[in-house]
Design a protein around this motif. Structure first.
Motif, PDB file in Angstrom:
ATOM      1  N   PRO A  32       0.836  -1.209   0.000  1.00 40.14           N
ATOM      2  CA  PRO A  32       0.000   0.000   0.000  1.00 40.14           C
ATOM      3  C   PRO A  32       0.866   1.252   0.000  1.00 40.14           C
ATOM      4  O   PRO A  32       2.028   1.212   0.396  1.00 40.14           O
ATOM      5  N   ASN A  62       1.082   5.996   4.149  1.00 37.48           N
ATOM      6  CA  ASN A  62      -0.109   6.680   4.648  1.00 37.48           C
ATOM      7  C   ASN A  62       0.194   8.014   5.321  1.00 37.48           C
ATOM      8  O   ASN A  62      -0.723   8.714   5.717  1.00 37.48           O
ATOM      9  N   ASN A 111      -4.730   2.244   4.487  1.00 31.50           N
ATOM     10  CA  ASN A 111      -4.569   0.782   4.472  1.00 31.50           C
ATOM     11  C   ASN A 111      -5.899   0.064   4.337  1.00 31.50           C
ATOM     12  O   ASN A 111      -5.996  -0.965   3.658  1.00 31.50           O
ATOM     13  N   THR A 112      -6.943   0.590   4.963  1.00 33.43           N
ATOM     14  CA  THR A 112      -8.266  -0.030   4.846  1.00 33.43           C
ATOM     15  C   THR A 112      -8.739  -0.035   3.398  1.00 33.43           C
ATOM     16  O   THR A 112      -9.199  -1.056   2.887  1.00 33.43           O
ATOM     17  N   TRP A 154      -6.899   0.238   0.725  1.00 29.13           N
ATOM     18  CA  TRP A 154      -5.987  -0.561  -0.109  1.00 29.13           C
ATOM     19  C   TRP A 154      -6.356  -2.041  -0.047  1.00 29.13           C
ATOM     20  O   TRP A 154      -6.448  -2.714  -1.068  1.00 29.13           O
ATOM     21  N   PHE A 155      -6.566  -2.553   1.165  1.00 25.49           N
ATOM     22  CA  PHE A 155      -6.830  -3.979   1.303  1.00 25.49           C
ATOM     23  C   PHE A 155      -8.269  -4.348   0.951  1.00 25.49           C
ATOM     24  O   PHE A 155      -8.582  -5.529   0.808  1.00 25.49           O
ATOM     25  N   ALA A 166      -7.210   4.740  -2.154  1.00 30.99           N
ATOM     26  CA  ALA A 166      -6.135   4.684  -1.158  1.00 30.99           C
ATOM     27  C   ALA A 166      -5.040   5.685  -1.490  1.00 30.99           C
ATOM     28  O   ALA A 166      -4.533   6.381  -0.606  1.00 30.99           O
TER      29      ALA A 166
END
Length: 106
Positions: free
Chosen positions: A19, A22, A50-51, A53-54, A61
């Protein structure tokens, strides 16, 4: 006959890499050392990177990472402007008090 499982690419899941950064460190530093309201917005944006991205939202992101950096930068800039204005105010007041003390003001 249908396949019971979906067919994935031959090498497994697509690899999008790690990612994006941030900018959480800059967000926290700008909150503690600079302008708190703008720093809090930066922390919120940095925590979303990160949330997103995943979950597979890669463009969002990257956008959240850019916005976290932007808000942290504006927090630092606003703090620098306020410090500069304070220094100008102190210098002007020092000159005004000094002029009246030495009898230069009428």
């Amino acid at each position: 006959m249908t396949q019971p499982y979906p067919q994935y690419p031959p090498y497994g899941w697509p690899n999008y890499g790690p990612p994006p950064d941030n900018n959480m460190v800059w967000a926290i530093l700008s909150t503690v050392l600079c302008c708190m309201p703008l720093g809090i917005v930066s922390i919120v944006k940095a925590s979303q990177v990160n949330t997103l991205w995943f979950q597979g939202y890669h463009a969002e992101a990257h956008r959240a990472a850019d916005e976290a950096r932007k808000w942290a930068m504006w927090s630092a800039i606003s703090c620098g402007i306020l410090i500069a204005l304070y220094v100008v105010f102190v210098v002007v007041m020092f000159l005004a008090v000094g002029a009246s003390f030495w009898g230069l003001a009428r």
